[in-house]
Each structure stands twice: as C-alpha cells, then as structure tokens.
Design a protein around this motif. Structure first.
Motif, PDB file in Angstrom:
ATOM      1  N   CYS A  67       0.864  -1.190   0.000  1.00 30.37           N
ATOM      2  CA  CYS A  67       0.000   0.000   0.000  1.00 30.37           C
ATOM      3  C   CYS A  67       0.896   1.234   0.000  1.00 30.37           C
ATOM      4  O   CYS A  67       2.011   1.194   0.536  1.00 30.37           O
ATOM      5  N   GLN A  68       0.389   2.315  -0.604  1.00 33.87           N
ATOM      6  CA  GLN A  68       1.200   3.542  -0.665  1.00 33.87           C
ATOM      7  C   GLN A  68       1.474   4.136   0.709  1.00 33.87           C
ATOM      8  O   GLN A  68       2.446   4.866   0.894  1.00 33.87           O
ATOM      9  N   ASP A  69       0.607   3.837   1.696  1.00 38.38           N
ATOM     10  CA  ASP A  69       0.795   4.439   3.023  1.00 38.38           C
ATOM     11  C   ASP A  69       1.853   3.660   3.799  1.00 38.38           C
ATOM     12  O   ASP A  69       1.610   2.521   4.211  1.00 38.38           O
ATOM     13  N   GLY A 150      -0.874   1.902   9.091  1.00 39.24           N
ATOM     14  CA  GLY A 150      -1.559   2.767   8.132  1.00 39.24           C
ATOM     15  C   GLY A 150      -2.527   3.719   8.822  1.00 39.24           C
ATOM     16  O   GLY A 150      -3.145   3.382   9.830  1.00 39.24           O
ATOM     17  N   GLY A 152      -5.400   5.189   7.672  1.00 41.66           N
ATOM     18  CA  GLY A 152      -6.842   4.984   7.530  1.00 41.66           C
ATOM     19  C   GLY A 152      -7.392   4.185   8.687  1.00 41.66           C
ATOM     20  O   GLY A 152      -8.474   4.480   9.218  1.00 41.66           O
ATOM     21  N   SER A 153      -6.633   3.173   9.099  1.00 42.63           N
ATOM     22  CA  SER A 153      -7.099   2.355  10.224  1.00 42.63           C
ATOM     23  C   SER A 153      -6.744   2.988  11.570  1.00 42.63           C
ATOM     24  O   SER A 153      -7.531   2.930  12.513  1.00 42.63           O
ATOM     25  N   CYS A 187     -10.420   0.568   5.735  1.00 39.52           N
ATOM     26  CA  CYS A 187     -10.142  -0.401   4.674  1.00 39.52           C
ATOM     27  C   CYS A 187     -10.423  -1.845   5.105  1.00 39.52           C
ATOM     28  O   CYS A 187      -9.506  -2.678   5.177  1.00 39.52           O
ATOM     29  N   CYS A 274      -6.017  -2.455   9.155  1.00 39.75           N
ATOM     30  CA  CYS A 274      -6.627  -2.632   7.840  1.00 39.75           C
ATOM     31  C   CYS A 274      -6.254  -3.986   7.237  1.00 39.75           C
ATOM     32  O   CYS A 274      -5.426  -4.708   7.781  1.00 39.75           O
ATOM     33  N   TRP A 275      -6.833  -4.284   6.056  1.00 41.18           N
ATOM     34  CA  TRP A 275      -6.505  -5.556   5.394  1.00 41.18           C
ATOM     35  C   TRP A 275      -5.011  -5.661   5.124  1.00 41.18           C
ATOM     36  O   TRP A 275      -4.466  -6.767   5.100  1.00 41.18           O
ATOM     37  N   ARG A 278       0.329  -5.369   7.843  1.00 44.58           N
ATOM     38  CA  ARG A 278       1.755  -5.617   7.637  1.00 44.58           C
ATOM     39  C   ARG A 278       2.484  -5.707   8.966  1.00 44.58           C
ATOM     40  O   ARG A 278       2.227  -4.941   9.886  1.00 44.58           O
TER      41      ARG A 278
HETATM   42  S1  SF4 Z   1      -5.718   1.988   5.974  1.00 48.09           S
HETATM   43 FE1  SF4 Z   1      -4.293   0.364   5.293  1.00 48.09          FE
HETATM   44  S2  SF4 Z   1      -5.010  -0.343   3.265  1.00 48.09           S
HETATM   45 FE2  SF4 Z   1      -6.038   1.626   3.774  1.00 48.09          FE
HETATM   46  S3  SF4 Z   1      -4.729   3.171   2.778  1.00 48.09           S
HETATM   47 FE3  SF4 Z   1      -4.020   2.994   4.900  1.00 48.09          FE
HETATM   48  S4  SF4 Z   1      -2.374   1.431   4.913  1.00 48.09           S
HETATM   49 FE4  SF4 Z   1      -3.493   1.281   2.943  1.00 48.09          FE
END
Ligand code: SF4
Length: 294
Positions: A67-69, A150, A152-153, A187, A274-275, A278
């Motif tokens: 993922c880019q993040d 990440g 988003g989570s 996500c 998130c999915w 990592r």
């Molecule tokens: S929450 Fe996770 S899958 Fe979604 S953009 Fe951020 S790192 Fe990527």
C-alpha cells in the motif's frame, strides 16, 4: 555485552525489516484474505477481495509496496532477561534503521510534526518511531516486531471508560459501535484489536498489541477467546463488508488482550488494523545470528 558491530548490524537489519514489512504480507493474513474471498457471498464484496489479492500478487511480482501508506513505524521490542544488550543502543539502531530504509529505498515519509506539519522525510521525528518494550524471563535473545501502521485504520481508534456495571455487554456494544461506525474508512476487512482493563494508557497499548498477533490466533484464556468469537460473529453479521460496500467479511479476526483493572473502572480500547496488516519480526540471538520473518 553486545559489541558496537552488533548494533550496526542491527540497524542494517531493521532497515531491511521495515522494507520487507511494507512489501511482504504475512502468510496468516494471506490465508485469511483467501478464505474471506472464497466465503464471501456478496458479489461486490467478492470482487473487492479479489482485487485486494491481485494487489498483493502485483506487489510480490514487481517487488512493490503493498500500500502507498508507509504508516507510522511502531516497534514492539522484547528483551530476554539474559540478553546482554543496551536498550539505549537498541533504540538508536531502530531509529537509524528506519531512517536508512526511508532515505535509501526511498520510501514515502509519512511522519510530520503535529504542530508545524513539517516532514523531515525520514519516517522519524520527536518520539517516533514509537517503541514499546517488554522484558521477558528465561530468554537471551532480542526480538523486534515492526508494524507500519496505516493511517486509515489508525484514525479509527477508540477508547472509553465504561462503568463496571456496563459489564461485558457494554464492552461488546462499544466494540461493535466502533467498528461498524468506522464504515469503510479503515479499509475492511480488518483485524480488530481490543484492549480491556488496565489503566487508560495500558488499555490503549493492549489494543495495539492485539493487532500484531497472527491473524485469527485465539487468546489462550478460553473466556477471552469466547469473547473474540462472539465479537467476530457480531461484527460480520453487520453486513458492512469489504471496504464498507456490503458483505459478510467486515473483520478477518478479533483479537482481545486484557489486564487487571481498578474496582471502579471498566476501560475498553479498540485499535483497528486494515486488510494491509503488515508486520515483520527480527530476532537477534545471543550468538549474534539474525533472522527476519513475520
Ligand atoms: S488503511 Fe491500510 S489499506 Fe487503507 S490506505 Fe491505509 S495502509 Fe493502505
């Protein structure tokens, strides 16, 4: 005591660990996503899970980030009681490794000052990387787990001081409201980390620790494991589904970590992964041998 060279090797290994964690999905998460795709009943949910798996396959083939993040670098360090290591030097090696990976790969730097929003372009800053320590009996190694968390989570993180009278039912309601209320932002399908008990700070840390357990591995305490199963079923019955667009796979797993608490408290924390769950693990044995895995 560890030699100076050992800390230099450790910094190099941390740089490799950080990059590997961003590119190589742990096998337990791959299996959970595959099972989710096979079992998904909603067409849109199934398509999304298929796209997620194609994304992971492309990262494998092209040696790209999943993922880019690049996330906030969070490290969990376990030091065995017989490890002859210096924690200050370990912390320095972790910071150096994170910076080296970011500048030499190069990686997107996601870490900024909360006041000026200035980005030093190193994925480090004041008090970051985040490093948590545990000291473990009967071991002579040092283990470092990295979680590039990440945003988003991480933005979907919750804490509440419930009343003791709210009981386990109140805990379940809070977790369910938190995950379903987050919609597609973290996500999904996600791993839900839940902290119960302790003080407010410990409770938050337990929720974060819960997400690093291999996906779906149950808590060894049968009562806590039962709570994990109940929560997973309730969350997936919500129908929120992959990316919040409908389906039976909102969560891949619910992991609960708990601690004793005060008689007048009932703290609960939720940290969502998130999915793109990592993580990477570096083990440094007393002989100096290094091993990188999950
Ligand atoms: S929450 Fe996770 S899958 Fe979604 S953009 Fe951020 S790192 Fe990527």
């Amino acid at each position: 005591m560890w030699s100076r060279d050992r800390y230099k090797q450790m910094a190099e290994a941390v740089a490799m660990l950080y990059v590997k964690a961003l590119k190589d999905m742990p096998p337990d998460v791959r299996i959970a996503l595959q099972n989710a795709e096979q079992g998904e009943t909603a067409p849109i949910g199934k398509t999304i899970l298929g796209t997620i798996r194609k994304n992971i396959g492309a990262a494998d083939r092209e040696n790209l980030l999943i993922c880019q993040d690049t996330g906030t670098p969070v490290y969990f360090v376990q030091v065995g009681e017989y490890a002859e290591a210096n924690p200050v030097a370990i912390e320095r090696a972790i910071r150096q490794g994170t910076e080296r990976a970011t500048t030499s790969h190069p990686l997107r730097s996601s870490v900024v000052s909360p006041i000026t929003r200035k980005n030093p372009q190193t994925n480090t800053g004041y008090r970051v990387p985040v490093i948590h320590w545990d000291f473990v009996e009967d071991r002579d190694d040092v283990e470092v787990v990295v979680v590039p968390k990440g945003s988003g989570s991480e933005n979907m993180t919750y804490f509440r001081m419930l009343l003791p009278a709210d009981g386990v039912l109140g805990i379940k309601r809070f977790v369910l409201e938190s995950v379903v209320g987050s919609g597609g932002n973290p996500c999904p399908p996600v791993i839900v980390g839940v902290g119960i008990g302790g003080s407010s700070d410990l409770c938050m840390l337990l929720a974060k620790k819960a997400i690093i357990r291999p996906c779906g591995e149950r808590n060894p305490d049968p009562e806590v494991a039962g709570l994990e199963a109940d929560l997973l079923q309730a969350i997936n019955a919500s129908g929120l589904g992959p990316m919040g667009l409908g389906g039976i796979n909102t969560a891949l797993a619910v992991h609960v970590e708990h601690a004793a608490t005060h008689i007048s408290q009932n703290p609960v924390a939720v940290n969502i992964q998130c999915w793109a769950a990592r993580r990477g693990r570096l083990t440094i044995r007393s002989t100096g041998d290094l091993a990188i895995g999950f």
